[in-house]
Design a protein around this motif. Structure first.
Motif, PDB file in Angstrom:
ATOM      1  N   LYS A 107       3.435   3.785  10.241  1.00 47.47           N
ATOM      2  CA  LYS A 107       2.468   3.409   9.470  1.00 47.47           C
ATOM      3  C   LYS A 107       3.592   2.853   8.311  1.00 47.47           C
ATOM      4  N   GLU A 155       4.020  -0.951   7.089  1.00 44.75           N
ATOM      5  CA  GLU A 155       3.943  -1.407   5.834  1.00 44.75           C
ATOM      6  C   GLU A 155       5.131  -2.230   5.219  1.00 44.75           C
ATOM      7  N   SER A 180       2.415   9.326   4.421  1.00 40.57           N
ATOM      8  CA  SER A 180       1.092   9.096   4.649  1.00 40.57           C
ATOM      9  C   SER A 180       0.293  10.635   5.402  1.00 40.57           C
ATOM     10  N   ASP A 192       0.896  -1.201   0.000  1.00 37.23           N
ATOM     11  CA  ASP A 192       0.065   0.162  -0.115  1.00 37.23           C
ATOM     12  C   ASP A 192       0.923   1.211   0.048  1.00 37.23           C
ATOM     13  N   GLN A 237       0.787   4.305   2.617  1.00 35.11           N
ATOM     14  CA  GLN A 237       1.272   4.461   4.121  1.00 35.11           C
ATOM     15  C   GLN A 237       2.670   5.153   4.149  1.00 35.11           C
TER      16      GLN A 237
END
Length: 838
Positions: free
Chosen positions: A825, A829, A509, A503, A506
């Motif tokens: 985050k 990830e 972010s 993703d 992330q």
């Protein structure tokens, strides 16, 4: 008169329809000011608008757009305008001009009492706007206080096709610069004349060319072209002497702007001369330019524009002129515009000051292919009281509309003197290799600086002195090697394609760092730098790989930490050397007789005032370290400010002054080992680490004291490009501190710094945080979903800089300036992409 090469767009439609057509429409919802000429503090904003965006004018400013109503009658103009914060004498205007801006008519005028953010509208149908290529629209503000704002929005111009006096319109397309041609040889360039008007165009006899220029073919002289028709000719250049040459081709016609004069040019070169085609451009030069065009750069007015005006366009042609010599700007200290966004230390007021202007600019450059390379790189010391330049390589190209000039763009940075804030800018100018040069447009609309943020822009006179630059061949070769040696980059969005299930959102972010304050970020995995950020207040920066960012306290890791670990590798036992034996100022007060080099690196000297987190570092007395420009003042403060409170190596208290002492001590130790000419930064950091890693010239310069000592700051004062950061983190993380398979650091210190030695985690700044050998570390078990303690070493820098060295060999970095340091985050990830739970 001498005209400009242009291609006019015929918008008239003849025949069955008489419905009004939209000739111009602008609501600013795309977030750009493309097509508008901005003067003063004019920019796109969402604070007040009809929908989501509008044109904001602050104090005294203007935004102007041109509209061509050729072939249309019954032209209708509608504009919307609102105001806030006006006082007596302040005004907001929505205006139009039918004579190209020589005179203006107000459609809307708002004054004090009409400044409640209500949008007023007006619609006019001026007859002299029909069939007019010189129609101009303008929003304008005249205020003198910081809170005076005008808001322009929803502009439309409509007209009915036909019903106007037919007019011919001559347009020309094709390259007017014929490039570099061997003596005794010839080159040709096809040109097309077309009638983009609504009446027959009668062309007279073409004339004016003199040797070595001629017409190889001419199917246009004496011709009559119906609307939409064209004819062809071919220009020829046959040089018999070396150097740049030009001649004018005169094209008479019944166009109202007749005659049109085209400047043809070329450069004669000795046979066998190698044309520098590094990073060649293959475009035709047919660029549809609306910002910073030839007229603006030669005789226009200063404006803050969308960054796209400085970008390399898709149709850019390889440059036909070559730059080598000195570029000097004039009137830097008195010219230009300045708009302040944040000034925490009250550097400036409403009056003028030196901070609001560029420092003196007089530097040498060489060109290699389509690149313009400064002879000096990195932060350049200067006499200006506030600013110093960092110059980065730019680009050079040709556009057909530039009349034989080549166009250059140069990324640059204003570096705060004796500090680390960096304000990133762009310059653009036109030049010929014979020394002709246009004005230089410049603007700054982004920075990495927590406490001082502003826009600065202007248009300055310049001189170009062609001359041989010392070491030019080496400069070109080094730059080419730097370009080729960059780590591969991809947009952060590509991470999901290369690592299915990842993703990309992330990283960088929005939940952790406001994008408005993000300079750049990246995630490094498997030798690829996935990048993001790179926004300015005027749009995306067109040269992200040339944005410089400051180190602040990341230098405590990659300079102080790396320096001591390298010294310990070369001279075992140096980590236990005593500070007082190498720094005489520290020896005089008795507090440093048992403090080791490693204690200073660990922020554990035992000398402090307060143990609260950053209490000492945040005190006003630290100005006595950061503000003086000489080493004697900095080291006197560092050695004498704090009293002994604890045994060395037991209590963590953060002091940049301790790192400054360590740098002084390590430099003295290295001189003891290698002689008085040895230099800690140049010999140990640059030669042993940065150079073999392929870091840029910008990274190979450290801030130093402004005296004969020239002591590198050690704990702050480095500059990086994003490629430098990516290479450093790959070296520390994936390559485990090795270069070409050779360990560069003492293994005991490095393993402890990377949190691989559970018996030596370091001192405790905060709960779940450690500080060891210049590296931070955070325990992230709960944040990434691990079942046991998992430590992530990282670097941190003032204002909002974080660089993670993740246990799976990946790395994440970002440089921002809103004082946030969140990164869980991204850490989580990375763990999902490649598990690293310990």
């Amino acid at each position: 008169m001498k005209g400009l090469i242009s291609v006019a767009l015929l918008t008239a439609t003849f025949g069955c329809s008489s419905h009004a057509a939209t000739l111009f429409s602008e609501n600013f919802e795309d977030g750009t000011a493309d097509g508008w000429t901005l003067v003063g503090n004019a920019q796109i904003s969402g604070t007040q608008s009809i929908d989501d965006k509008s044109m904001r004018l602050k104090q005294t400013a203007s935004a102007t757009a041109g509209v061509d109503t050729g072939g249309h009658s019954a032209v209708v103009i509608t504009m919307h305008l609102a105001a806030t914060g006006l006082e007596s004498g302040d005004n907001c205007y929505a205006e139009y001009s039918t004579d190209g801006g020589s005179s203006w008519t107000a459609m809307i005028q708002l004054t004090d009492g009409q400044d409640d953010a209500t949008f007023y509208s007006a619609t006019v149908t001026p007859t002299d706007a029909d069939d007019n290529s010189n129609l101009r629209l303008r929003f304008r503000s005249t205020g003198d206080l910081l809170g005076d704002y005008c808001w322009g929005d929803n502009v439309t111009v409509t007209g009915t096709a036909g019903g106007v006096t037919p007019k011919p319109l001559l347009a020309v397309s094709g390259a007017t610069h014929l490039g570099s041609v061997d003596l005794g040889d010839s080159a040709q360039s096809p040109l097309t004349l077309s009638n983009d008007g609504t009446a027959d165009l009668t062309i007279g006899q073409l004339s004016g060319l003199v040797a070595p220029f001629s017409l190889a073919s001419d199917a246009c002289s004496g011709q009559t072209l119906a609307p939409g028709a064209d004819c062809a000719l071919s220009a020829q250049f046959s040089p018999n002497v070396s150097g740049y040459q030009s001649a004018d081709l005169t094209i008479p016609s019944n166009d109202e702007s007749s005659p049109l004069v085209l400047t043809l040019s070329g450069t004669g070169v000795e046979p066998g001369t190698v044309v520098d085609d590094f990073d060649p451009l293959s475009g035709s030069g047919a660029v549809n330019r609306t910002l910073l065009d030839y007229a603006t750069l030669t005789a226009g007015s200063e404006a803050l524009v969308a960054t796209s005006g400085y970008a390399l366009p898709a149709e850019a042609a390889h440059p036909s002129n070559r730059f080598e010599g000195r570029l000097e700007l004039f009137d830097e200290a008195t010219s230009g515009q300045f708009d302040e966004h944040k000034d925490s230390f009250r550097y400036t007021g409403t009056g003028d000051s030196t901070r609001k202007h560029l420092p003196e600019f007089d530097f040498e450059f060489v060109q290699t292919g389509s690149h313009l390379v400064p002879a000096q790189r990195g932060s350049i010391p200067a006499s200006h009281p506030e600013w110093e330049y960092i110059l980065e390589p730019g680009r050079v190209w040709d556009e057909n509309g530039d009349n034989g000039y080549s166009r250059a763009v140069l990324p640059f940075t204003l570096h705060q003197k004796n500090a680390n804030c960096q304000h990133n800018g762009l310059m653009s100018f036109l030049f010929k290799e014979n020394g002709s040069v246009s004005k230089v447009s410049y603007q700054i609309a982004s920075e990495t600086c927590l406490y001082f943020q502003f826009d600065m822009w202007g248009l300055l006179d310049a001189s170009y002195t062609p001359q041989a630059v010392a070491g030019a061949a080496t400069l070109r070769a080094d730059h080419q090697a730097e370009e080729v040696g960059r780590m591969p980059t991809k947009p952060i969005s590509e991470l999901a394609n290369d690592h299915p299930g990842a993703d990309p959102s992330q990283f960088g972010s929005v939940d952790e760092t406001d994008p408005a304050y993000m300079t750049l970020f990246g995630f490094v995995i498997d030798g690829v730098n996935y990048v993001g950020g790179c926004q300015t207040r005027q749009g995306p920066h067109p040269y992200c790989d040339r944005i410089t960012v400051p180190s602040y306290s990341t230098a405590k890791t990659v300079f102080a930490g790396a320096g001591l670990m390298r010294l310990e590798k070369l001279y075992a036992g140096v980590k236990n050397e005593v500070i007082a034996n190498y720094v005489s100022d520290c020896a005089s007060n008795g507090n440093w007789g048992d403090v080791r080099f490693e204690d200073n690196l660990d922020m554990g000297t035992g000398n402090y005032n307060l143990t609260g987190y950053m209490s000492d570092e945040g005190a006003s007395h630290t100005n006595n370290l950061f503000l003086p420009e000489d080493h004697a003042s900095k080291i006197a403060y560092s050695c004498n400010e704090y009293n002994r409170k604890a045994q060395p190596g037991t209590q963590w208290v953060y002091h940049t002054s301790d790192t400054y002492i360590l740098g002084t001590a390590m430099d003295a130790y290295l001189k003891q080992q290698r002689g008085s000419t040895a230099d800690l930064f140049d010999d140990l950091i640059v030669s042993d680490l940065f150079a073999p890693l392929g870091l840029s010239p910008a990274a190979r310069v450290s801030r130093r004291t402004y005296d004969a000592k020239a002591q590198p700051f050690t704990g702050w004062g480095l500059t990086f490009l994003r490629d430098d950061v990516a290479k450093l983190v790959r070296f520390l993380s994936a390559d485990n501190g090795t270069i070409n398979g050779q360990a560069m650091f003492d293994s005991t210190l490095f393993e402890a710094a990377m949190q691989r030695d559970s018996s030596d985690r370091g001192l405790d700044p905060l709960t779940d945080y450690k500080y060891n050998n210049g590296f931070w570390a955070h325990e992230v078990k709960t944040k990434v979903g691990c079942s046991s303690d998992t430590w992530v070493p990282f670097m941190s820098g003032y204002g909002g800089i974080s660089v993670l060295l993740l246990p799976n060999g990946t790395a994440y970095y970002y440089f921002s300036d809103n004082d946030t340091y969140l990164w869980s985050k991204a850490a989580a990830e990375s763990n999902r992409i490649r598990a690293y739970c310990q």
